[in-house]
Design a protein around this motif. Structure first.
Motif, PDB file in Angstrom:
ATOM      1  N   ASP A 267      38.850  56.326  57.417  1.00  5.04           N
ATOM      2  CA  ASP A 267      39.333  55.009  57.845  1.00  5.04           C
ATOM      3  C   ASP A 267      39.778  54.144  56.666  1.00  5.04           C
ATOM      4  OD1 ASP A 267      38.523  54.690  60.967  1.00  5.04           O
ATOM      5  OD2 ASP A 267      37.075  55.952  59.909  1.00  5.04           O
ATOM      6  N   ASP A 375      36.904  58.547  76.397  1.00  4.51           N
ATOM      7  CA  ASP A 375      35.957  59.569  75.943  1.00  4.51           C
ATOM      8  C   ASP A 375      36.253  60.931  76.549  1.00  4.51           C
ATOM      9  OD1 ASP A 375      34.735  57.696  74.418  1.00  4.51           O
ATOM     10  OD2 ASP A 375      32.942  57.484  75.669  1.00  4.51           O
ATOM     11  N   GLU A 406      36.760  61.154  65.882  1.00  8.95           N
ATOM     12  CA  GLU A 406      35.863  60.443  66.788  1.00  8.95           C
ATOM     13  C   GLU A 406      34.502  61.141  66.851  1.00  8.95           C
ATOM     14  OE1 GLU A 406      34.660  58.671  69.165  1.00  8.95           O
ATOM     15  OE2 GLU A 406      36.115  57.187  69.868  1.00  8.95           O
ATOM     16  N   PRO A 407      33.398  60.413  66.693  1.00 14.86           N
ATOM     17  CA  PRO A 407      32.083  61.038  66.844  1.00 14.86           C
ATOM     18  C   PRO A 407      31.893  61.697  68.203  1.00 14.86           C
ATOM     19  CG  PRO A 407      31.862  58.880  65.820  1.00 14.86           C
ATOM     20  CD  PRO A 407      33.294  59.009  66.252  1.00 14.86           C
ATOM     21  N   HIS A 424      35.766  56.681  62.317  1.00 14.98           N
ATOM     22  CA  HIS A 424      36.224  55.848  63.423  1.00 14.98           C
ATOM     23  C   HIS A 424      35.427  54.558  63.628  1.00 14.98           C
ATOM     24  CE1 HIS A 424      38.297  54.853  67.124  1.00 14.98           C
ATOM     25  NE2 HIS A 424      37.147  54.778  67.771  1.00 14.98           N
ATOM     26  N   ILE A 425      34.096  54.570  63.506  1.00 18.27           N
ATOM     27  CA  ILE A 425      33.303  53.401  63.905  1.00 18.27           C
ATOM     28  C   ILE A 425      33.128  52.394  62.767  1.00 18.27           C
ATOM     29  CG2 ILE A 425      32.095  54.667  65.702  1.00 18.27           C
ATOM     30  CD1 ILE A 425      29.729  54.981  63.855  1.00 18.27           C
ATOM     31  N   HIS A 426      33.629  52.709  61.571  1.00 18.27           N
ATOM     32  CA  HIS A 426      33.647  51.795  60.421  1.00 18.27           C
ATOM     33  C   HIS A 426      32.260  51.445  59.898  1.00 18.27           C
ATOM     34  CE1 HIS A 426      38.031  50.197  60.800  1.00 18.27           C
ATOM     35  NE2 HIS A 426      37.934  51.474  61.171  1.00 18.27           N
ATOM     36  N   HIS A 427      31.281  52.245  60.182  1.00 13.56           N
ATOM     37  CA  HIS A 427      29.989  52.127  59.498  1.00 13.56           C
ATOM     38  C   HIS A 427      29.324  53.494  59.537  1.00 13.56           C
ATOM     39  CE1 HIS A 427      27.520  52.231  63.193  1.00 13.56           C
ATOM     40  NE2 HIS A 427      28.454  51.469  63.733  1.00 13.56           N
ATOM     41  N   VAL A 441      28.596  60.467  60.113  1.00 10.69           N
ATOM     42  CA  VAL A 441      29.718  59.589  60.408  1.00 10.69           C
ATOM     43  C   VAL A 441      29.915  58.667  59.208  1.00 10.69           C
ATOM     44  CG1 VAL A 441      30.672  57.890  62.001  1.00 10.69           C
ATOM     45  CG2 VAL A 441      29.130  59.679  62.855  1.00 10.69           C
ATOM     46  N   SER A 444      34.111  52.877  56.588  1.00  8.33           N
ATOM     47  CA  SER A 444      35.513  52.705  56.215  1.00  8.33           C
ATOM     48  C   SER A 444      35.647  52.678  54.692  1.00  8.33           C
ATOM     49  CB  SER A 444      36.068  51.405  56.806  1.00  8.33           C
ATOM     50  OG  SER A 444      37.371  51.167  56.318  1.00  8.33           O
ATOM     51  N   SER A 448      37.967  48.624  56.128  1.00  8.28           N
ATOM     52  CA  SER A 448      38.643  48.274  57.386  1.00  8.28           C
ATOM     53  C   SER A 448      40.060  47.756  57.174  1.00  8.28           C
ATOM     54  CB  SER A 448      37.830  47.233  58.179  1.00  8.28           C
ATOM     55  OG  SER A 448      36.556  47.730  58.487  1.00  8.28           O
TER      56      SER A 448
END
Length: 528
Positions: A267, A375, A406-407, A424-427, A441, A444, A448
């Protein structure tokens, strides 16, 4: 006028005198009421406040111990804290934070300076290095005992002095001192009960030390050499001695020939600073390969393609999967760049001795004409990747690391591969899936991108270094790297070990787990 008898006048005079004696108070001096005295709860709260403030002031004034630890001059201090732990300050290089205990006190160890005479003695007599850990252990034990005694005197003195100043009653002041000593003793018992001697296995670095992970050794030595806390601290002090001997650059992670180092990024979102950060991490950690789990772009337009040109010069092979902000145009451009491996539809490649397989994200967010699949689309893509992993295993070329953006898609590979990577989830996040696959996971690496200015605080820049055994291809440890976001200059590195790699744990089998996950519901996916 009728005369009052003398006896009656004497009786009235006596009655008035008795009335005056019984009620001598006037309106200026009313009788006491219940509201004039503070309630027991208020008195207790006031006493506790005096105890806490007095103990804190006592620790600030006299609650530290200056003690030599090996070749270093250190200062040990107890400080009030809500979380406890140990903080080792190595000025001006930064600090190490250890989750050593949970109690309302924190142990601060300040490395003040390197004693030139003791350091020179080690240089002149290298054989003394072998006994340095035992010497440092004794120094630490002596300093800790001295600190405990001095801290006890400090909190009692501080609380007693403040109690005497507030209450002006010696008995109440002595009560405050006794409560302060009891509080310190209870904190010590709590710290002892929650003491974690292996906390140094997962330290957090801040300041310049974030670029010197060699303080805790390499991924193999942290398993074989670290067993008790005193020895850990001794090793830290020994390495800090070496740090002070460096004048130009800090020591980097010492390359271990049995360890493969994978730099995981994700990301980036068109942040041009990311390329310099990634190149620096490759050089600092001697990374063998870079894995990018997608969303390198923001809109995926052809005009953005020039942003990708620095990738061939980052210093390591670059493995990439498409994210929901990356277009097919982006993917085709990357396929023609030197030293870049684009993975999609379960394609596998061997780089740096590891086998990777990945799949691009089935959704493309910037293109509003594409109906997002949610999903369900991600699960279908993950099932296609899992099918490809099974095919690779049947051909005798099992995959070591699966990659998806994507997780949700990455979770579909559970049981088919030891390690799965996503973004994807930025953390950052880590989880062990039902059938044993570890999912990492990433946050970013671009902070971001332009979204960093949307919130109240800028998002941090995150990346990870994964250490894998060259023989078993199993994850040994990983370092989470977090840099301050837009306008910030902070840095922190946290080391983590899988439970099966902790000292004393049962070694992980070299062969994959025989457990096979059941077939997933839904239509059988077909590979295009």
């Amino acid at each position: 006028m009728a005369r009052v008898p003398v006896a009656t006048r004497h009786a009235r005079t006596a009655w008035k005198a008795r009335k005056i004696r019984k009620a001598p108070r006037t309106t200026a001096d009313p009788a006491p009421t219940l509201t004039d005295e503070p309630s027991p709860w208020l008195r207790a709260c006031g006493l506790i406040t005096v105890v806490l403030i007095g103990a804190w002031l006592g620790l600030l004034v006299v609650g530290d111990v200056r003690t030599p630890v090996g070749p270093m001059d250190t200062t040990m201090t107890l400080r009030p804290s809500l979380t406890g732990g140990t903080k080792i300050n190595v000025s001006p290089l930064g600090a190490l934070h250890l989750d050593s205990h949970h109690a309302p006190v924190r142990l601060d160890v300040n490395v003040d300076q390197l004693d030139p005479d003791r350091a020179q003695a080690l240089v002149d007599h290298p054989e003394r290095i072998s006994g340095l850990q035992d010497e440092v252990t004794r120094d630490v034990e002596h300093g800790t005992l001295d600190l405990a005694l001095r801290s006890g005197v400090a909190v009692v003195t501080g609380a007693t002095a403040l109690g005497l100043a507030v209450y002006r009653r010696p008995r109440r002041a002595l009560t405050a001192g006794g409560l302060a000593l009891t509080l310190l003793a209870a904190s010590g018992v709590t710290a002892y009960a929650t003491w974690n001697p292996k906390s140094v296995l997962e330290p957090k670095f801040s300041g310049l030390l974030s670029s010197a992970p060699s303080l805790v050794g390499n991924a193999r030595s942290i398993v074989t050499e670290f067993d008790v806390y005193q020895k850990e601290l001794a090793r830290l002090v020994t390495n800090v001695t070496k740090l002070y001997d460096v004048t130009s650059t800090l020591p980097a992670f010492q390359p271990d020939p049995t360890t493969i180092r994978v730099l995981h990024v994700s990301d980036i979102h068109l942040n041009p600073a990311s390329w310099k950060i990634i190149g620096s991490l490759v050089e600092q950690y001697k990374a063998d390969v870079i894995v990018d789990s997608g969303d390198t772009m923001d809109h995926g337009t052809a005009a953005e393609n020039g942003f990708l040109d620095p990738i061939p010069d980052l210093g390591a092979p670059y493995i990439w999967v498409r994210g929901n902000h990356d277009s097919a145009t982006t993917q085709r451009y990357l396929e023609h760049l030197k030293n870049v491996h684009v993975l999609d539809d379960g394609r596998a490649v061997t780089v740096a001795g590891l086998r990777f397989a990945g799949i691009g994200d089935p959704q493309y967010t910037p293109d509003r004409s594409v109906q997002p699949g949610g999903d369900a689309a991600e699960e279908l893509a993950g099932a296609r990747l899992a099918s490809a992993l099974r095919d690779q295993k049947a051909q005798g070329t099992p995959v070591d690391i699966a990659i998806a953006h994507e997780p949700v898609a990455a979770r579909q590979t559970d049981g088919e591969v030891p390690l799965a990577l996503a973004g994807h989830i930025h953390h950052e996040a880590t989880e062990i899936l039902r059938y044993g696959t570890r999912l990492r996971v990433e946050g970013s690496t671009g902070g971001s991108g332009l979204r960093a200015v949307e919130g109240k605080h800028p998002d941090p820049i995150e990346a990870s270094i994964l250490y894998l055994d060259r023989d078993t291809h199993r994850l040994q440890a990983w370092d989470e790297i977090e840099l301050g976001g837009l306008g910030l200059t902070t840095a922190e590195v946290s080391r983590h070990l899988p439970k099966d790699n902790q000292p004393g744990a049962t070694p992980t089998p070299q062969s994959p787990s025989p457990t096979t996950p059941p077939s997933r519901s839904g239509p059988s996916p077909t590979r295009p």
